[in-house]
Design a protein around this motif. Structure first.
Motif, PDB file in Angstrom:
ATOM      1  N   TRP A  45      69.767  18.602 -11.342  1.00 18.34           N
ATOM      2  CA  TRP A  45      70.735  17.668 -10.780  1.00 18.34           C
ATOM      3  C   TRP A  45      72.100  17.891 -11.414  1.00 18.34           C
ATOM      4  O   TRP A  45      72.200  18.005 -12.656  1.00 18.34           O
ATOM      5  N   HIS A  46      73.122  17.955 -10.588  1.00 16.03           N
ATOM      6  CA  HIS A  46      74.494  18.091 -11.098  1.00 16.03           C
ATOM      7  C   HIS A  46      75.169  16.731 -11.039  1.00 16.03           C
ATOM      8  O   HIS A  46      75.261  16.129  -9.971  1.00 16.03           O
ATOM      9  N   ILE A  47      75.630  16.269 -12.195  1.00 15.39           N
ATOM     10  CA  ILE A  47      76.203  14.931 -12.271  1.00 15.39           C
ATOM     11  C   ILE A  47      77.634  15.020 -12.788  1.00 15.39           C
ATOM     12  O   ILE A  47      77.912  15.737 -13.758  1.00 15.39           O
ATOM     13  N   ALA A  48      78.518  14.288 -12.107  1.00 13.36           N
ATOM     14  CA  ALA A  48      79.936  14.307 -12.509  1.00 13.36           C
ATOM     15  C   ALA A  48      80.202  13.215 -13.530  1.00 13.36           C
ATOM     16  O   ALA A  48      79.900  12.038 -13.288  1.00 13.36           O
ATOM     17  N   TYR A  49      80.712  13.624 -14.701  1.00 13.19           N
ATOM     18  CA  TYR A  49      81.127  12.670 -15.732  1.00 13.19           C
ATOM     19  C   TYR A  49      82.653  12.619 -15.704  1.00 13.19           C
ATOM     20  O   TYR A  49      83.306  13.653 -15.894  1.00 13.19           O
ATOM     21  N   PRO A  50      83.247  11.447 -15.477  1.00 12.95           N
ATOM     22  CA  PRO A  50      84.725  11.365 -15.476  1.00 12.95           C
ATOM     23  C   PRO A  50      85.282  11.595 -16.890  1.00 12.95           C
ATOM     24  O   PRO A  50      84.735  11.077 -17.859  1.00 12.95           O
TER      25      PRO A  50
ATOM     26  N   GLN B  34      86.928  15.437 -13.510  1.00 17.33           N
ATOM     27  CA  GLN B  34      85.502  15.189 -13.718  1.00 17.33           C
ATOM     28  C   GLN B  34      84.888  16.415 -14.353  1.00 17.33           C
ATOM     29  O   GLN B  34      85.275  17.538 -14.051  1.00 17.33           O
ATOM     30  N   LEU B  35      83.924  16.191 -15.215  1.00 18.30           N
ATOM     31  CA  LEU B  35      83.185  17.313 -15.787  1.00 18.30           C
ATOM     32  C   LEU B  35      81.760  17.215 -15.255  1.00 18.30           C
ATOM     33  O   LEU B  35      81.090  16.187 -15.422  1.00 18.30           O
ATOM     34  N   VAL B  36      81.338  18.261 -14.565  1.00 19.96           N
ATOM     35  CA  VAL B  36      80.010  18.220 -13.947  1.00 19.96           C
ATOM     36  C   VAL B  36      78.988  18.880 -14.887  1.00 19.96           C
ATOM     37  O   VAL B  36      79.169  20.010 -15.309  1.00 19.96           O
ATOM     38  N   VAL B  37      77.939  18.133 -15.201  1.00 22.78           N
ATOM     39  CA  VAL B  37      76.875  18.662 -16.046  1.00 22.78           C
ATOM     40  C   VAL B  37      75.630  18.871 -15.183  1.00 22.78           C
ATOM     41  O   VAL B  37      75.469  18.220 -14.149  1.00 22.78           O
ATOM     42  N   ALA B  38      74.783  19.793 -15.608  1.00 20.12           N
ATOM     43  CA  ALA B  38      73.530  20.035 -14.877  1.00 20.12           C
ATOM     44  C   ALA B  38      72.369  19.658 -15.785  1.00 20.12           C
ATOM     45  O   ALA B  38      72.360  19.992 -16.962  1.00 20.12           O
ATOM     46  N   THR B  39      71.398  18.936 -15.197  1.00 18.24           N
ATOM     47  CA  THR B  39      70.264  18.506 -16.016  1.00 18.24           C
ATOM     48  C   THR B  39      68.979  18.465 -15.208  1.00 18.24           C
ATOM     49  O   THR B  39      69.002  18.273 -13.987  1.00 18.24           O
ATOM     50  N   THR B  40      67.868  18.659 -15.896  1.00 19.60           N
ATOM     51  CA  THR B  40      66.565  18.513 -15.239  1.00 19.60           C
ATOM     52  C   THR B  40      65.986  17.133 -15.535  1.00 19.60           C
ATOM     53  O   THR B  40      64.973  16.744 -14.960  1.00 19.60           O
ATOM     54  N   ARG B  41      66.621  16.414 -16.469  1.00 21.83           N
ATOM     55  CA  ARG B  41      66.108  15.101 -16.838  1.00 21.83           C
ATOM     56  C   ARG B  41      67.228  14.067 -16.795  1.00 21.83           C
ATOM     57  O   ARG B  41      67.742  13.641 -17.844  1.00 21.83           O
ATOM     58  N   PRO B  42      67.631  13.640 -15.588  1.00 21.32           N
ATOM     59  CA  PRO B  42      68.784  12.744 -15.479  1.00 21.32           C
ATOM     60  C   PRO B  42      68.612  11.430 -16.244  1.00 21.32           C
ATOM     61  O   PRO B  42      69.588  10.885 -16.751  1.00 21.32           O
TER      62      PRO B  42
ATOM     63  N   THR C 113      77.407   5.784  -6.699  1.00 24.55           N
ATOM     64  CA  THR C 113      78.777   5.905  -7.196  1.00 24.55           C
ATOM     65  C   THR C 113      79.363   7.267  -6.881  1.00 24.55           C
ATOM     66  O   THR C 113      80.479   7.562  -7.266  1.00 24.55           O
ATOM     67  N   GLY C 114      78.589   8.083  -6.217  1.00 21.57           N
ATOM     68  CA  GLY C 114      79.096   9.400  -5.850  1.00 21.57           C
ATOM     69  C   GLY C 114      79.115  10.385  -6.991  1.00 21.57           C
ATOM     70  O   GLY C 114      79.722  11.453  -6.897  1.00 21.57           O
ATOM     71  N   ALA C 115      78.459  10.039  -8.078  1.00 21.74           N
ATOM     72  CA  ALA C 115      78.490  10.925  -9.239  1.00 21.74           C
ATOM     73  C   ALA C 115      77.503  12.071  -9.118  1.00 21.74           C
ATOM     74  O   ALA C 115      77.605  13.072  -9.816  1.00 21.74           O
ATOM     75  N   LEU C 116      76.533  11.899  -8.220  1.00 25.21           N
ATOM     76  CA  LEU C 116      75.537  12.955  -8.033  1.00 25.21           C
ATOM     77  C   LEU C 116      76.108  13.963  -7.054  1.00 25.21           C
ATOM     78  O   LEU C 116      76.176  13.699  -5.856  1.00 25.21           O
ATOM     79  N   VAL C 117      76.515  15.114  -7.584  1.00 30.66           N
ATOM     80  CA  VAL C 117      77.246  16.026  -6.708  1.00 30.66           C
ATOM     81  C   VAL C 117      76.404  17.128  -6.095  1.00 30.66           C
ATOM     82  O   VAL C 117      76.759  17.680  -5.071  1.00 30.66           O
ATOM     83  N   ARG C 118      75.276  17.440  -6.702  1.00 25.40           N
ATOM     84  CA  ARG C 118      74.477  18.541  -6.163  1.00 25.40           C
ATOM     85  C   ARG C 118      73.053  18.483  -6.701  1.00 25.40           C
ATOM     86  O   ARG C 118      72.833  18.026  -7.828  1.00 25.40           O
ATOM     87  N   VAL C 119      72.094  18.936  -5.882  1.00 27.26           N
ATOM     88  CA  VAL C 119      70.703  19.011  -6.332  1.00 27.26           C
ATOM     89  C   VAL C 119      70.145  20.385  -5.973  1.00 27.26           C
ATOM     90  O   VAL C 119      70.294  20.829  -4.833  1.00 27.26           O
TER      91      VAL C 119
END
Length: 931
Positions: A209-214, A221-229, A340-346
């Motif tokens: 999951w790619h999540i945008a951190y403001p 925004q800084l987008v991080v990728a994680t397998t364990r949101p 919140t639109g923070a989930l940018v990609r899966v």
RNA sequence: GGGCGCGUAACUCAGUGGUAGAGUGCUACCUUCACACGGUAGAAGUCGCAGGUUCAAGUCCUGCCGCGCCCACCA
């Protein structure tokens, strides 16, 4: 001589062998007689083995059966060779496994261990242990395991506990045990920490999951990728690569953690971050990921634990998520991020999930203080010991695995938050916070003297006590005689699945605590799989129960089968058909014994043994006697050599083939002639002696593999009066002295063997013996050829046929004459004629060529199917022609002549001559049928 | 991601550079006085695939395919 009780009657053996009756009876007798105890060595050697201690409440499975069979086979063999042998049994308390079983029981009663409290719970586990222990020991007995039960040990008995405590204190004093706060593998189901080894990794289809951190104070925004949101709730930083041009300007700034609102730093870390992967930015959760924990230490990040000891989300995570399971929290977090639109990609992503080997729970990395064993110094010595050959690991391929693991070893987390086990001998002081580690329970803190101390709640990893097992079973830490006598042990035989769990730990602890390796040889066997080739499991329904197999086929059949599988490097696919085949072999052996028993009337074992020891006695032996005796000697030596080389499979095969193909099919059929009531007394008594002697040798060579049926027969078998009282104690027929007589210049060997036939050297070297072996081989070929001709021509079974032969030279003619009477008898020939040179065979004969170019004719006037016979001869001729082409091609190849070893070339030349001769004969046979 | 092992008869397995083997199953015949859980005879193989080394490869080397296992903190 005191005989063991036997079901055999005076007149002979029962018609059928009843394993269910014989096996328990013999085992009880062996045990009572004390045969399993070490005996003073007659060979000057000792042989000691420690049985891998099964779980105390366990049941025998195929792996146990394989281990016990291999070990028992080698143990019995060494015992028969006169070694001082001990094989040590015992049981393991199996911390987690046993505790889980009792906890399950409590759960069914609507209770729990917490509710019961530590004392009552432990009482309950001991009760459970008492009611369920011993089953596997009795099952090992059913298998025939000759374990010294008087030396039985349990990992939680007094002596073992003392050993554990001593070991812990010694390691602590030596600075090899310490406490540390770091991430551990937490099994929330069993409520305990686990060592790395106890965590199994299962590949699972997951997502990235790619999540945008403001970024705080910006629009970025800084987008991080994680397998364990869900772990983002515990994030305390975001890492980017220091060289990553995309994020240079963000290093040192802060992001606002979505859903939480906490500001966390953006750090640069080249170890954690791979620019190519995901978004190139990694969320850092020091409390819940091993890498992140290390990263956190490098950058001084906070450790915020948001997953609790119950496996659920806990404070300080935001209130809405608290109490949720990991799965629930994951869904909730993702939903909130999506809103919140923070989930940018899966993306789809494969990952491996750590699962508790025992409870099956998904293992959660959590920060905690635990006890560790510092392994580096221990592993160094354990590596050296294998490198230098102090300990040998077989098969070789496992040695490499051992090296690799030892070289990359991590410190060993040995504390477990269980109650069932060895409690850690450490006391925490409430006054000064220091810890006192002591051999005797202390009353005061050794640092400040306060009496406000209480013992550490944790127990030790089960493998800690198992790791001491070779020491514990031999009496360590006391100065015991057994320790001097049997340590290092000779053999450690177990499945390779516990090479690291157990073997490696025994190596480390044994070397450190005793200064010597715990065993000289590690022999690792493979896993027994279900008949479908899959790992055995209840859910797959492919579990094979060795005890059921013993009930159905007898322990010997199962053991013989397992012996043939001992060398398998890949998995052992269980085959019932093969067990059945070895049961049939046992029946065959039984019937051989019955046959013998029916024909030994008036046999004098002492007299025959005396005769065998004299030249005059040896001179009485006929060709078939010489042949079978020499083969029996050879085979028992070969079987012993194969055991030495750990080839139990080939040893079993070798003995099997000898008994069935040579002794039963060959010798017994020949012997029937001399054993008939109308046969001469002298011939009869020699044949009786040879039969009894060879059977004796066969029983000895088979006993380590199939101890029950061999003992039962041996007890009945008439033997010289100085024979041992049990086959278990009889000598294995191996060469005991071997002297080359150089001065005689004849290259003869003075060989002596233990067993019923001792002075075998002269006998084996004698011309008569070698000649006898050739003759018997020829006889078998001749009889087979005639049978084949009869079968092909559909000669009614039982009809006696006339046999004519033509032999190409005087030597072969003499041989054919020597085997005349026996061949006629075994082949049931009507007549036996050696044709003179130039005399043609009967025109309507079926014919064949056997070894040496002897032509065999069976006149079948009126019976012969000419068409069939022509076809058969054509097939035969075509086959030989093909071979001849291949051989000729080789011999015409100059490179072959130039480069192949001389003996290979010679062999091919001989073969060509033989093939050409055979072909010529086949052609003339074919021509005869032309008209 | 790294490493290891295994692919040989229908099945379970041996096989040491030099003529492909065993057990079970299969086919035919045999209730022959130890054994039908037996006997005799027989059929059954492109030794996973493709290259290479060699006088000669099931065997040694390389690659590939299939199966299994071990290790590994790649978000």
């Amino acid at each position: 001589m005191t005989s063991l009780p036997t079901a055999a009657t005076e007149s002979g053996l029962p018609n059928t062998y009843d394993a269910g009756e014989v096996e328990p009876r013999l085992y009880a007798r062996w045990k009572e007689a004390g045969y399993f105890r070490p005996q003073a060595s007659s060979s000057g050697r000792s042989f000691s083995v420690v049985l891998p201690p099964p779980n105390v409440t366990g049941r025998l499975h195929m792996g146990h059966a394989l281990t016990a069979t291999i070990e028992d086979c080698l143990v019995r063999w060494h015992r028969m060779r006169g070694d001082d042998v001990v094989w040590l049994p015992g049981a393991d308390h199996a911390g987690i496994a046993t505790q889980i079983m009792v906890e399950r029981e409590l759960e069914r009663e609507g209770s729990s261990r917490r509710e019961l409290g530590r004392g009552p719970f432990l009482k309950r586990v001991w009760e459970w242990k008492e009611t369920h222990s011993g089953l596997i020991d009795r099952q090992h007995e059913r298998l025939g395991a000759s374990l010294d039960w008087e030396r039985y040990r349990f990992t939680m008995d007094e002596a073992s506990s003392a050993a554990v405590r001593e070991a812990f204190c010694r390691l602590h004093e030596d600075g090899l045990i310490y406490r540390a706060y770091r991430l551990i593998n937490w099994d929330h189901k069993s409520q305990t920490a686990l060592s790395d080894l106890e965590v199994e990794h299962r590949e699972t289809a997951g997502k990235l999951w790619h999540i945008a951190y403001p970024v705080a104070g910006t629009e970025e925004q800084l987008v991080v990728a994680t397998t364990r949101p869900e772990t983002m709730l515990g994030d305390t930083g975001v890492a980017v690569h220091p060289d990553d041009p995309r994020y240079q300007h963000l290093i040192g700034k802060r992001v606002v953690l979505p859903l939480v609102g906490r500001e966390i730093p953006i750090v640069a870390d080249s170890i954690l971050v791979d620019m190519e992967f995901g978004s190139g930015a990694v969320k850092v959760t020091p409390a819940h990921d091993f890498n992140d924990f290390e990263t956190g230490k490098r950058h001084d990040l906070e450790v915020v634990q948001v997953v609790g000891w119950d496996g659920n989300i806990c404070s300080p995570a935001p209130a809405p998520y608290r109490g949720m399971s990991i799965q629930q929290a994951r869904s909730a977090v993702l939903a909130a991020l999506e809103d919140t639109g923070a989930l940018v990609r899966v993306e789809d992503h494969k990952l491996s999930v750590g699962v508790s080997q025992r409870s099956g729970a998904v293992v959660e990395p959590l920060p905690s203080t635990q006890w560790y064993v510092k392994t580096a110094p221990l592993a160094a010595r354990a590596l050296d010991a294998v490198r230098s050959g102090e300990t040998t690991i077989i098969p070789e391929s496992r040695k490499a695995e051992y090296y690799r693991w030892m070289e990359n070893i991590h410190d060993w987390c040995v504390s477990r938050q269980l109650w069932w086990g060895h409690r850690i001998p450490a006391w925490h002081c409430a006054a000064c916070q220091e810890i006192t580690v002591a051999r005797e329970d202390p009353a005061n803190c050794e640092h400040c003297g306060s009496d406000r101390i209480c013992q550490d709640e944790d127990v030790l990893d089960t493998w800690f006590s198992s790791g001491l097992w070779p020491l514990t079973t031999l009496g360590w830490p006391a100065q015991s005689k057994d320790l001097d006598r049997f340590y290092p042990t000779s053999l450690m035989e177990t499945g390779w699945d516990i090479l690291f769990f157990w073997v490696a730990r025994m190596m480390m602890l044994g070397l450190h605590l005793r200064g010597e390796v715990p065993f000289r040889t590690v022999f690792l066997h493979s896993m027994v799989l279900g008949p479908d080739g899959q790992k055995m499991s209840k859910t797959k329904g492919n579990v094979v129960d060795p005890v059921e197999l013993i009930d159905e086929y007898g322990a010997d059949a199962l053991r013989f089968y397992l012996c043939t599988m001992a060398g398998q490097d890949a998995g052992i696919v269980f085959s019932r058909a093969r067990v059945e085949g070895y049961r049939n072999f046992c029946t065959k052996l039984w019937n051989l014994a019955r046959f013998t028993s029916m024909h030994l009337g008036g046999y004098d074992a002492d007299g025959f043994a005396a005769r065998l020891a004299t030249p005059a006695g040896l001179a009485e032996l006929g060709p078939s006697d010489r042949w079978i005796l020499s083969r029996a000697v050879e085979t028992s030596v070969e079987v012993g050599e194969l055991w030495t080389n750990w080839r139990l499979d080939l040893a079993a095969h070798c003995a099997y083939q000898f008994v069935w193909r040579e002794l039963c099919d060959g010798y017994v059929e020949l012997a029937k002639q001399d054993l008939r009531a109308d046969a001469g007394r002298r011939a009869r008594s020699v044949t009786q002696g040879v039969l009894a002697t060879v059977l004796d040798m066969v029983l000895r060579m088979l006993h380590p593999m199939i101890p029950f049926i061999t003992e039962e027969i041996w007890q009945w078998l008439p033997k010289p009066s100085d024979a041992a009282e049990s086959l278990m104690l009889a000598s294995y027929p191996s060469v005991t002295s071997w002297r080359e007589q150089d001065d005689a210049g004849e290259g003869t060997h003075a060989i002596t063997m233990a067993g019923p036939f001792e002075a075998v050297g002269e006998f084996l070297a004698a011309r008569e013996t070698r000649e006898a072996r050739d003759d018997v081989k020829r006889l078998n070929e001749l009889v087979s050829a005639v049978r084949m001709l009869c079968a092909e021509s559909r000669v009614p079974a039982g009809k006696r046929v006339a046999v004519c032969m033509r032999a190409p030279n005087a030597e072969l003619r003499a041989s054919v004459e020597r085997i005349r009477t026996r061949a006629v008898f075994v082949g049931r020939f009507a007549s036996y004629k050696l044709l003179e040179e130039g005399v043609a065979a009967d025109r309507s004969s079926a014919s064949a060529v056997i070894g040496g170019g002897i032509e065999v004719f069976v006149p079948l006037a009126g019976l012969i199917d000419v068409a069939e016979e022509r076809a058969r001869l054509d097939r035969e001729r075509a086959k030989k022609e093909k071979e001849l082409v291949a051989v000729s091609r080789k011999l015409e190849n100059e490179k072959f002549l130039a480069r192949a070893p001389l003996e290979v070339v010679e062999k091919e030349k001989t073969r060509r001559v033989e093939l050409e001769a055979s072909l010529a004969k086949l052609r003339s046979m074919r021509e005869r049928l032309q008209t």
